[in-house]
Design an enzyme around this catalytic site. Structure first.
Site, PDB file in Angstrom:
ATOM      1  N   GLU A 111       0.847  -1.202   0.000  1.00  0.00           N
ATOM      2  CA  GLU A 111       0.000   0.000   0.000  1.00  0.00           C
ATOM      3  C   GLU A 111       0.876   1.242   0.000  1.00  0.00           C
ATOM      4  O   GLU A 111       2.056   1.168   0.344  1.00  0.00           O
ATOM      5  CB  GLU A 111      -0.845   0.049   1.292  1.00  0.00           C
ATOM      6  CG  GLU A 111      -1.774  -1.107   1.463  1.00  0.00           C
ATOM      7  CD  GLU A 111      -2.508  -1.055   2.801  1.00  0.00           C
ATOM      8  OE1 GLU A 111      -2.156  -0.218   3.659  1.00  0.00           O
ATOM      9  OE2 GLU A 111      -3.429  -1.859   2.972  1.00  0.00           O
ATOM     10  N   LYS A 113       2.281   4.587   1.607  1.00  0.00           N
ATOM     11  CA  LYS A 113       2.447   5.080   2.974  1.00  0.00           C
ATOM     12  C   LYS A 113       2.138   6.579   2.936  1.00  0.00           C
ATOM     13  O   LYS A 113       2.953   7.390   2.498  1.00  0.00           O
ATOM     14  CB  LYS A 113       3.869   4.829   3.481  1.00  0.00           C
ATOM     15  CG  LYS A 113       4.045   5.196   4.941  1.00  0.00           C
ATOM     16  CD  LYS A 113       5.397   4.765   5.456  1.00  0.00           C
ATOM     17  CE  LYS A 113       5.550   5.040   6.936  1.00  0.00           C
ATOM     18  NZ  LYS A 113       5.264   6.399   7.347  1.00  0.00           N
ATOM     19  N   ASP A 115       1.603  10.346   3.901  1.00  0.00           N
ATOM     20  CA  ASP A 115       2.411  11.187   4.774  1.00  0.00           C
ATOM     21  C   ASP A 115       1.541  12.299   5.362  1.00  0.00           C
ATOM     22  O   ASP A 115       1.436  13.385   4.807  1.00  0.00           O
ATOM     23  CB  ASP A 115       3.569  11.779   3.963  1.00  0.00           C
ATOM     24  CG  ASP A 115       4.674  12.271   4.860  1.00  0.00           C
ATOM     25  OD1 ASP A 115       4.609  12.035   6.076  1.00  0.00           O
ATOM     26  OD2 ASP A 115       5.617  12.899   4.340  1.00  0.00           O
ATOM     27  N   TYR A 223      -6.699   2.582   6.412  1.00  0.00           N
ATOM     28  CA  TYR A 223      -5.855   1.455   6.022  1.00  0.00           C
ATOM     29  C   TYR A 223      -5.738   0.337   7.058  1.00  0.00           C
ATOM     30  O   TYR A 223      -4.930  -0.561   6.923  1.00  0.00           O
ATOM     31  CB  TYR A 223      -4.449   1.937   5.654  1.00  0.00           C
ATOM     32  CG  TYR A 223      -3.843   2.923   6.653  1.00  0.00           C
ATOM     33  CD1 TYR A 223      -3.589   2.574   7.965  1.00  0.00           C
ATOM     34  CD2 TYR A 223      -3.527   4.224   6.238  1.00  0.00           C
ATOM     35  CE1 TYR A 223      -3.034   3.469   8.858  1.00  0.00           C
ATOM     36  CE2 TYR A 223      -2.977   5.132   7.126  1.00  0.00           C
ATOM     37  CZ  TYR A 223      -2.727   4.741   8.433  1.00  0.00           C
ATOM     38  OH  TYR A 223      -2.189   5.629   9.314  1.00  0.00           O
ATOM     39  N   LYS A 310      10.655   3.161   3.338  1.00  0.00           N
ATOM     40  CA  LYS A 310      10.567   4.612   3.147  1.00  0.00           C
ATOM     41  C   LYS A 310      11.434   5.079   1.991  1.00  0.00           C
ATOM     42  O   LYS A 310      12.564   4.615   1.838  1.00  0.00           O
ATOM     43  CB  LYS A 310      10.956   5.336   4.438  1.00  0.00           C
ATOM     44  CG  LYS A 310       9.871   5.153   5.505  1.00  0.00           C
ATOM     45  CD  LYS A 310      10.160   5.895   6.775  1.00  0.00           C
ATOM     46  CE  LYS A 310       9.923   7.355   6.719  1.00  0.00           C
ATOM     47  NZ  LYS A 310      10.044   8.020   8.007  1.00  0.00           N
ATOM     48  N   CYS A 402      17.656  46.440   5.531  1.00  0.00           N
ATOM     49  CA  CYS A 402      16.761  46.013   4.464  1.00  0.00           C
ATOM     50  C   CYS A 402      17.435  46.234   3.104  1.00  0.00           C
ATOM     51  O   CYS A 402      17.894  47.346   2.826  1.00  0.00           O
ATOM     52  CB  CYS A 402      15.449  46.799   4.538  1.00  0.00           C
ATOM     53  SG  CYS A 402      14.352  46.426   3.143  1.00  0.00           S
ATOM     54  N   CYS A 405      15.263  49.140   1.204  1.00  0.00           N
ATOM     55  CA  CYS A 405      15.109  50.530   1.640  1.00  0.00           C
ATOM     56  C   CYS A 405      16.175  50.952   2.656  1.00  0.00           C
ATOM     57  O   CYS A 405      16.224  52.108   3.046  1.00  0.00           O
ATOM     58  CB  CYS A 405      13.718  50.751   2.226  1.00  0.00           C
ATOM     59  SG  CYS A 405      13.506  49.987   3.834  1.00  0.00           S
ATOM     60  N   CYS A 420      11.602  44.028   8.055  1.00  0.00           N
ATOM     61  CA  CYS A 420      11.908  45.423   7.781  1.00  0.00           C
ATOM     62  C   CYS A 420      10.731  46.214   8.354  1.00  0.00           C
ATOM     63  O   CYS A 420       9.591  46.024   7.932  1.00  0.00           O
ATOM     64  CB  CYS A 420      12.035  45.670   6.284  1.00  0.00           C
ATOM     65  SG  CYS A 420      11.972  47.427   5.891  1.00  0.00           S
ATOM     66  N   CYS A 426       8.908  51.234   2.307  1.00  0.00           N
ATOM     67  CA  CYS A 426       9.813  50.269   1.683  1.00  0.00           C
ATOM     68  C   CYS A 426       9.148  49.775   0.387  1.00  0.00           C
ATOM     69  O   CYS A 426       8.042  49.229   0.434  1.00  0.00           O
ATOM     70  CB  CYS A 426      10.046  49.138   2.681  1.00  0.00           C
ATOM     71  SG  CYS A 426      11.070  47.816   2.052  1.00  0.00           S
TER      72      CYS A 426
HETATM   73  S1  IVH Z   1      -0.741   0.441   8.916  1.00  0.00           S
HETATM   74  C1  IVH Z   1      -0.422  -1.613  13.044  1.00  0.00           C
HETATM   75  N1  IVH Z   1      -0.836   1.490   6.517  1.00  0.00           N
HETATM   76  O1  IVH Z   1       2.641   5.141   8.924  1.00  0.00           O
HETATM   77  C2  IVH Z   1      -0.238  -0.983  11.729  1.00  0.00           C
HETATM   78  N2  IVH Z   1       0.109   2.796   8.252  1.00  0.00           N
HETATM   79  O2  IVH Z   1       4.514   3.869  11.573  1.00  0.00           O
HETATM   80  C3  IVH Z   1      -0.983   0.279  11.547  1.00  0.00           C
HETATM   81  N3  IVH Z   1       0.791   5.044   7.542  1.00  0.00           N
HETATM   82  O3  IVH Z   1       1.525   5.321  12.214  1.00  0.00           O
HETATM   83  C4  IVH Z   1      -0.489   1.149  10.475  1.00  0.00           C
HETATM   84  N4  IVH Z   1       0.173   4.859   5.445  1.00  0.00           N
HETATM   85  O4  IVH Z   1       0.431   6.796  10.467  1.00  0.00           O
HETATM   86  C5  IVH Z   1      -0.454   1.670   7.795  1.00  0.00           C
HETATM   87  N5  IVH Z   1      -1.039   2.301   4.336  1.00  0.00           N
HETATM   88  C6  IVH Z   1      -0.674   2.488   5.616  1.00  0.00           C
HETATM   89  C7  IVH Z   1      -0.102   3.682   6.059  1.00  0.00           C
HETATM   90  C8  IVH Z   1       0.290   3.802   7.392  1.00  0.00           C
HETATM   91  C9  IVH Z   1       0.705   5.659   6.355  1.00  0.00           C
HETATM   92  C10 IVH Z   1       1.387   5.658   8.722  1.00  0.00           C
HETATM   93  C11 IVH Z   1       0.650   5.497  10.003  1.00  0.00           C
HETATM   94  C12 IVH Z   1       1.598   4.795  10.940  1.00  0.00           C
HETATM   95  C13 IVH Z   1       2.924   5.058  10.286  1.00  0.00           C
HETATM   96  C14 IVH Z   1       3.892   3.926  10.402  1.00  0.00           C
END
Ligand code: IVH
Length: 698
Positions: A111, A113, A115, A223, A310, A402, A405, A420, A426
């Site tokens: 999946e 991740k 952010d 998720y 990551k 500045c 000015c 400034c 200015c």
């Molecule tokens: S699963 C027990 N799936 O990444 C597992 N986490 O430390 C629960 N995150 O705290 C998390 N995308 O905030 C999972 N597709 C995804 C995710 C995801 C982002 C974040 C989440 C978690 C951190 C990993």
């Protein structure tokens, strides 16, 4: 002291500082990759030399985001995080370990991740009841009211497949579009922009006022589902059930049956992520079968059936050629690096952000150095470190005057930026103020753009916003390449701006920290310029949702003689300096005493009350035999319900109420922007212009 002991002490100190920057200030100054690398080194050293571990080691605690403003509540199920890695080798190890332990090849679901900020949401009997931040994993902040505003999260669901009670986890994210709009507005009013979408998200879900949160355009992907009676035997199936029930579940997943398939997915998204409308920082791998997950179990901190890979933030090194200092409309000084052009994440980078004086000093960035430029989640590349100093380089001295000015710069206690102070003399500040004044959300003088402002300023025609109202067509016509018709349109545009309502005039003045919402609040609470300009800090704070910094900024603005003169000239010119009372929208509730209870899907409580008034109704706060109508939201109090039933009062739910006032045919977005416009008295003048301010992100 041994070398190792020294290193442990210094890593602890540095990491604690970065933890503070990240968790407390929401302003990280190094990349996740660098942070994780240092943390890994410290963890490793502490393992080998446990006697040197410091009592405040960052490895002893999980960072917490608990703030004081929200009720801290215990999670029903601990909120674990995932083990993470930047190494493909460790992904192979993870996979092989699983094969060994379950004695067969697993099905792995890959999946994105996301952010953002993780959230745990509880549903009971089909209703959204609670949302809590991760906090320290054991307990987090109850941000229910804020999360309720995230439109992609269903407030009620109707699914025979899901248990009566369950908790699901997901990530609140801020899409790039919302992020750009938010930062543009922050820069406009002199607030520091957020460094990236993640910080903007966590900042937004901790806002005190849920209404403000609603405007931030947040989104949420789910998720993970917890609980005993899960509706399926695999994670994938479970996510499909959730999707069918109305939750937002990402399509970008893949069921993988080999390591090769996993790596293909990772490599694909490492490049393709640039085309997503939001940030991701890696790929999450999960064992799909719940039975196998159970066999694998958990460590103290992480599930053993999942891992996060990551992405490294893309980084290159190049030479720093020079530093420019830009002066913004509010006088904020921003140092910008001019770089030897370099290819980075698909574009050629020539300039990068240097943040502020502290950052330059902390990283000891000098002209001539080879510096690391990074493009992570951020749209603007930034300098994250020095690869090597040039032999002749000298320490960077931040400017004291500045560059535009010559005024002596000031630095307000507690603020990272230099300013400034010469705001009315200015040049970039003057031009910036005029540009802000004529902009769409302010006076909306469409015929004057940035270029025209510069031409007028350079020709000595305008030196401040009030000068605009003294302009004649003849003067404007003398400007470079100015046609007769254009000059006429400019004058016409200025003339019709005199009808712009008071709340927008307040915004147009360009008072530092006073954005659109704040301007409306001030205008409607204080009604006219007299009261606003004479208000004390205490009186302003009493309006509500106005902090000391903003209140002080307003008082300072009106304490400045030059500003007072400008406002006086604007009053003479005939601009609107008094709030207009609102027109009624319909007579559908004429003469009715209306009571509301519970929470509503389409309105905040204030909004629905306003809507009731606009349709002729009268709001009452307690039920009596004189009450005509009871509008019931979600989670209404049982006592009120009982009383209303006893007194035989007509009850309508939100949908029925909307039908009564004749708005049920409109889409939710149109309706919301209508209400917002009506509430703030926008309707007459700007019905088509400002919709997007209130339009919630899809
Ligand atoms: S699963 C027990 N799936 O990444 C597992 N986490 O430390 C629960 N995150 O705290 C998390 N995308 O905030 C999972 N597709 C995804 C995710 C995801 C982002 C974040 C989440 C978690 C951190 C990993």
């Amino acid at each position: 002291m041994t070398v190792e002991q020294e290193r442990i002490i210094s890593l602890t100190k540095v990491l604690n500082q970065h933890n503070y920057n990240y968790y407390v200030l929401s302003n990280p100054t190094i990349s996740d990759f660098e942070f994780d690398k240092m943390l890994e080194e410290l963890t490793d050293l502490e393992k080998r030399f446990p006697e040197f571990r410091q009592p405040d080691s960052p490895t002893l605690r999980v960072g917490s985001d608990i703030s004081n403003e929200f009720k801290t509540v215990a999670h029903d199920y601990r909120m674990l995080s995932l083990g993470n890695t930047y190494s493909e080798g460790e992904i192979t190890e993870f996979y092989n370990r699983i094969v060994k332990e379950i004695e067969q090849k697993p099905e792995i679901i890959c999946e994105l991740k996301f952010d953002g900020a993780s959230i745990s949401v509880k549903y009971e009997n089909g209703q959204f009841v609670r949302a809590v931040t991760r906090g320290d994993g054991e307990k987090g902040d109850d941000v229910t009211e804020n999360i309720r505003t995230v439109k992609s999260i269903p407030l009620s669901i109707n699914s025979a497949e899901l248990p009566d009670k369950f908790e699901i986890r997901g990530e609140i994210i801020m899409p790039h579009k919302s992020f750009d709009a938010l930062n543009a507005e922050r820069i406009e009013i002199g607030d520091t922009p957020f460094a990236n979408c993640r910080n903007a998200t966590s900042g937004s879900i901790k806002l005190i006022n849920p209404k403000e949160v609603a405007k931030r355009g947040l989104d949420c992907y789910f998720y993970y589902m917890m609980g005993r009676n899960l509706p399926a035997k695999t994670h994938y199936e479970c996510m499909q059930v959730l999707r069918r029930a109305g939750f937002k579940i990402s399509d970008h997943v893949k069921l993988c049956h080999s390591l090769q398939e996993i790596f293909d997915f990772i490599h694909y998204w490492d490049t393709e992520r640039r085309n997503l409308p939001f940030d991701i920082d890696g790929i999450v791998l999960k064992v799909n079968s719940y039975a196998q997950q159970e066999m694998l179990g958990f460590t103290a901190k992480n599930p053993r059936w999942a891992i996060a890979y990551k992405f490294k933030a893309e980084q290159v090194s190049t030479r720093l050629l020079s530093i420019d200092y830009q002066v913004g409309r509010t006088g904020a000084i921003t140092p910008v690096a001019n770089l030897e052009p370099v290819q980075l994440a698909g574009t050629i980078v020539k300039r990068a952000s240097l943040h502020n004086a502290d950052q330059i000093a902390l990283l000891d960035i000098r002209v001539g150095d080879m510096v690391y430029v990074e493009k992570g989640g951020e749209i603007i590349p930034k300098i994250v470190g020095v690869e090597s100093h040039d032999v002749f380089s000298e320490k960077t001295q931040f400017i004291t005057k500045c560059p535009e000015c010559g005024a002596e710069l000031v630095r307000v206690e507690g603020e990272a930026k230099h300013f400034c102070p010469n705001s009315n003399n200015c040049p970039p500040q003057i031009k910036g103020k005029i540009e802000h004044f004529v902009s769409r959300k302010a006076m909306n003088i469409e015929t004057i753009g940035e270029e025209t402002v510069a031409l007028m300023y350079d020709a000595g025609l305008v030196h401040n916003i009030a000068d605009l109202y003294d302009l004649t067509k003849e003067q404007v016509m003398k400007l470079d390449r100015m046609a007769d018709k254009s000059a006429e349109n400019i004058i016409k545009g200025i003339e019709s701006s005199k009808q712009v309502p008071f709340e927008r005039v307040v915004y147009a003045l360009g008072i530092r920290h006073v954005g659109e919402t704040m301007a409306k609040k001030l205008a409607f609470a204080l009604k006219d310029i007299e009261t606003l300009s004479n208000a004390t800090v205490e009186q302003l704070i009493a309006v509500g949702d106005i902090g000391e910094v903003i209140a002080q900024s307003i008082v300072d603005y009106f304490a400045n003689d030059e500003n007072v003169k400008i406002v006086a000239r604007l009053i003479d010119a005939g601009l609107q300096f008094k709030v207009k009372e609102q027109e009624k929208l319909s007579s559908s509730l004429d003469g009715l005493s209306v009571i509301i209870s519970g929470t509503f899907t389409h309105y905040s409580r204030d909004e629905i009350k306003k809507v009731i008034e606009l349709h002729g109704g009268k709001n009452v706060s307690s039920i009596s035999k004189n009450t005509d109508l009871f509008v019931t939201g979600e989670n209404i109090g049982p006592a009120k319900l009982e009383k209303a039933t006893k007194l035989n009062i007509k009850m309508v739910d939100e949908d029925e109420f909307r039908r009564m006032i004749g708005v049920s045919d409109q889409s939710m977005n149109d309706l919301l922007s209508d209400i917002a416009e009506n509430i703030s008295g926008y309707r007459e003048n700007h019905i088509n212009n400002d919709n997007d301010t209130y339009r919630l992100a899809e």
